[in-house]
Design a protein around this motif. Structure first.
Motif, PDB file in Angstrom:
ATOM      1  N   CYS A  14     -56.107   3.531 -11.665  1.00 34.37           N
ATOM      2  CA  CYS A  14     -55.178   3.699 -10.543  1.00 34.37           C
ATOM      3  C   CYS A  14     -53.855   4.297 -11.006  1.00 34.37           C
ATOM      4  O   CYS A  14     -53.143   3.698 -11.816  1.00 34.37           O
ATOM      5  N   CYS A  16     -51.822   5.807  -8.417  1.00 34.37           N
ATOM      6  CA  CYS A  16     -51.292   6.196  -7.113  1.00 34.37           C
ATOM      7  C   CYS A  16     -50.001   5.458  -6.758  1.00 34.37           C
ATOM      8  O   CYS A  16     -49.526   5.543  -5.638  1.00 34.37           O
ATOM      9  N   ILE A  17     -49.451   4.697  -7.696  1.00 31.25           N
ATOM     10  CA  ILE A  17     -48.157   4.042  -7.482  1.00 31.25           C
ATOM     11  C   ILE A  17     -47.241   4.447  -8.626  1.00 31.25           C
ATOM     12  O   ILE A  17     -47.573   4.280  -9.799  1.00 31.25           O
ATOM     13  N   GLU A  18     -46.095   4.992  -8.288  1.00 25.50           N
ATOM     14  CA  GLU A  18     -45.132   5.452  -9.278  1.00 25.50           C
ATOM     15  C   GLU A  18     -43.778   4.779  -9.055  1.00 25.50           C
ATOM     16  O   GLU A  18     -43.569   4.107  -8.046  1.00 25.50           O
ATOM     17  N   ASP A  20     -39.760   5.148  -8.433  1.00 23.71           N
ATOM     18  CA  ASP A  20     -38.673   6.025  -8.004  1.00 23.71           C
ATOM     19  C   ASP A  20     -37.505   5.784  -8.965  1.00 23.71           C
ATOM     20  O   ASP A  20     -36.570   5.026  -8.678  1.00 23.71           O
ATOM     21  N   GLN A 130     -41.172   0.880  -6.247  1.00 22.97           N
ATOM     22  CA  GLN A 130     -42.504   1.464  -6.386  1.00 22.97           C
ATOM     23  C   GLN A 130     -42.787   2.409  -5.222  1.00 22.97           C
ATOM     24  O   GLN A 130     -42.568   2.062  -4.063  1.00 22.97           O
ATOM     25  N   LEU A 131     -43.290   3.591  -5.542  1.00 18.93           N
ATOM     26  CA  LEU A 131     -43.667   4.590  -4.546  1.00 18.93           C
ATOM     27  C   LEU A 131     -45.189   4.655  -4.464  1.00 18.93           C
ATOM     28  O   LEU A 131     -45.851   5.003  -5.445  1.00 18.93           O
ATOM     29  N   ALA A 132     -45.734   4.281  -3.323  1.00 19.61           N
ATOM     30  CA  ALA A 132     -47.189   4.305  -3.131  1.00 19.61           C
ATOM     31  C   ALA A 132     -47.598   5.602  -2.435  1.00 19.61           C
ATOM     32  O   ALA A 132     -46.831   6.189  -1.663  1.00 19.61           O
ATOM     33  N   CYS A 133     -48.841   6.006  -2.703  1.00 19.28           N
ATOM     34  CA  CYS A 133     -49.304   7.287  -2.178  1.00 19.28           C
ATOM     35  C   CYS A 133     -49.693   7.212  -0.711  1.00 19.28           C
ATOM     36  O   CYS A 133     -49.823   8.238  -0.047  1.00 19.28           O
ATOM     37  N   CYS A 134     -49.903   6.006  -0.180  1.00 20.28           N
ATOM     38  CA  CYS A 134     -50.324   5.877   1.212  1.00 20.28           C
ATOM     39  C   CYS A 134     -49.951   4.479   1.713  1.00 20.28           C
ATOM     40  O   CYS A 134     -49.700   3.575   0.910  1.00 20.28           O
TER      41      CYS A 134
END
Length: 413
Positions: A14, A16-18, A20, A130-134
């Protein structure tokens, strides 16, 4: 047919979480100096996934240690080998205890217990960054612990204050370390200062060497100090530059948390010897349920001349640590140990712990999935979990020098 747990799958695949990072460092610096310089690997590039069952086992281990530390026989043993300054109990329970675990296929393994565990304030900001993709992935990030963090910290400070017989709230709180502006975790001192100030206290960041104790009062540049949030790694306050704080603590003139007393009761690594010995725990009066929870503590022995031959023969399955150590300093994996270093270890002050290898998390480094090691830290106060976070790294111990590594939020699955 092979089976892989969902937490393992996510830690391997996984991305898909980055983080910021721009927003995160903006909050930390608040328009001031760029504190990111030299701290480029303070935060990992993604979260760590932990199974809820493993997290619950870690929580139960923390509760078991709290119960063990309250036993009269435990206190007699722990304080009996502690320096004199640690034997007085002024009432406080110890702010920001840290319980560090490695995750294994057979469940979590407690690596060590720390007083003044660093990183809690930073991780409280990291979680919401945390930046999630969806939206579906975003919903998996439980923001409740981060939202509740500030109130929980202030309740802890008030509890420490009142447990030492004080009333109301502390007016002046000193965040104390050696040359604090030069400490790697100085950014979180600033975050703590702002938190305390939002609660109405005057908060100052102070070099311990600049403290004074006279006429029953601990002070800094003439300003009386009510409570010390202690970040020193001189756990017994024996260094000459800490004499004023030691005198004030011994006299009970200021609330000092965590203190030499808390280190002796919890964080001296000789305590792991008793924690990993179910027969001794039973003899001391710990109930069966708590003893079962302590099965997550790897077997630990004292390093002595009498045990030398046995430990050397088994060294590849052991990890050697100084009893009063911190931050991965002077620790040795047995499979990398030389005869010369082992001879130094035998001079005293070491324990040997059964090796518990860390789990791994794949992180993106220059666009490529790269394996990194993981440990999980529970920040706690009097058994209450304040926050759970992870540290991602490469090498023998955590170091904050690894691309893709650093503090990481934990997502329970």
């Amino acid at each position: 047919m092979s089976f892989q747990r969902i937490d393992q799958q996510l830690n391997e695949s996984c991305f898909c979480i980055e983080v910021d990072e721009a927003a995160l460092w903006g909050q930390i610096c608040e328009g001031g100096a760029d504190l990111r310089i030299g701290r480029e690997h303070l935060f990992s590039s993604g979260p760590v996934f932990v199974a809820r069952a493993d997290h619950q086992a870690m929580v139960e281990t923390v509760h078991a240690i709290e119960a063990a530390a309250a036993l009269p026989a435990w206190r007699d043993a722990a304080l009996g080998r502690a320096p004199q300054i640690a034997r007085a109990d002024h009432g406080p329970r110890g702010a920001f205890m840290g319980y560090d675990f490695h995750l294994s296929p057979d469940g979590p393994r407690l690596i060590e217990v720390n007083t003044n565990a660093g990183g809690a304030f930073l991780n409280a900001l990291l979680g919401p960054a945390q930046l999630a993709c969806c939206p579906e992935v975003a919903e998996a990030i439980d923001q409740a612990p981060f939202a509740a963090f500030e109130a929980a910290v202030w309740r802890m400070i008030l509890a420490e204050w009142r447990l030492q017989g004080r009333h109301g709230a502390p007016g002046v709180i000193a965040i104390v370390d050696d040359a604090p502006q030069g400490q790697f975790l100085y950014p979180e001192f600033l975050i703590a200062q702002r938190l305390f100030e939002r609660q109405g206290a005057t908060a100052i960041i102070v070099d311990a060497a600049d403290l004074a104790f006279a006429d029953g009062r601990l002070s800094w540049r003439g300003q009386a100090i009510d409570l010390v949030y202690n970040r020193l790694t001189d756990f017994a306050l024996i260094e000459p530059r800490h004499a004023a704080l030691a005198a004030a603590y011994s006299a009970g003139a200021a609330v000092v948390t965590p203190s030499p007393h808390h280190h002796a009761l919890y964080a001296d690594k000789r305590n792991l010897i008793e924690l990993s010995d179910p027969e001794r725990m039973a003899a001391w009066g710990l109930d069966a349920g708590r003893r079962a929870a302590l099965s997550h503590v790897p077997s630990t022995l004292a390093v002595t001349p009498e045990t030398a031959d046995d430990l050397w023969a088994r060294r590849k399955a052991l990890f050697f640590k100084p009893t009063g150590g911190y931050g991965g300093k002077a620790v040795y994996r047995g499979d990398k140990l030389t005869r010369g270093v082992f001879a130094e270890i035998l001079q005293g002050g070491y324990i040997a712990q059964a090796l518990a290898p860390p789990s791994e998390r794949q992180v993106q480094v220059d666009g490529a999935p790269t394996p990194r090691k993981v440990d999980v830290r529970l920040y706690a106060y009097a058994g209450e979990i304040l926050l759970t976070a992870a540290r991602v790294y490469q090498g023998q111990t955590t170091n904050f020098r690894t691309p893709g590594g650093g503090f990481a939020p934990v997502i329970l699955v």
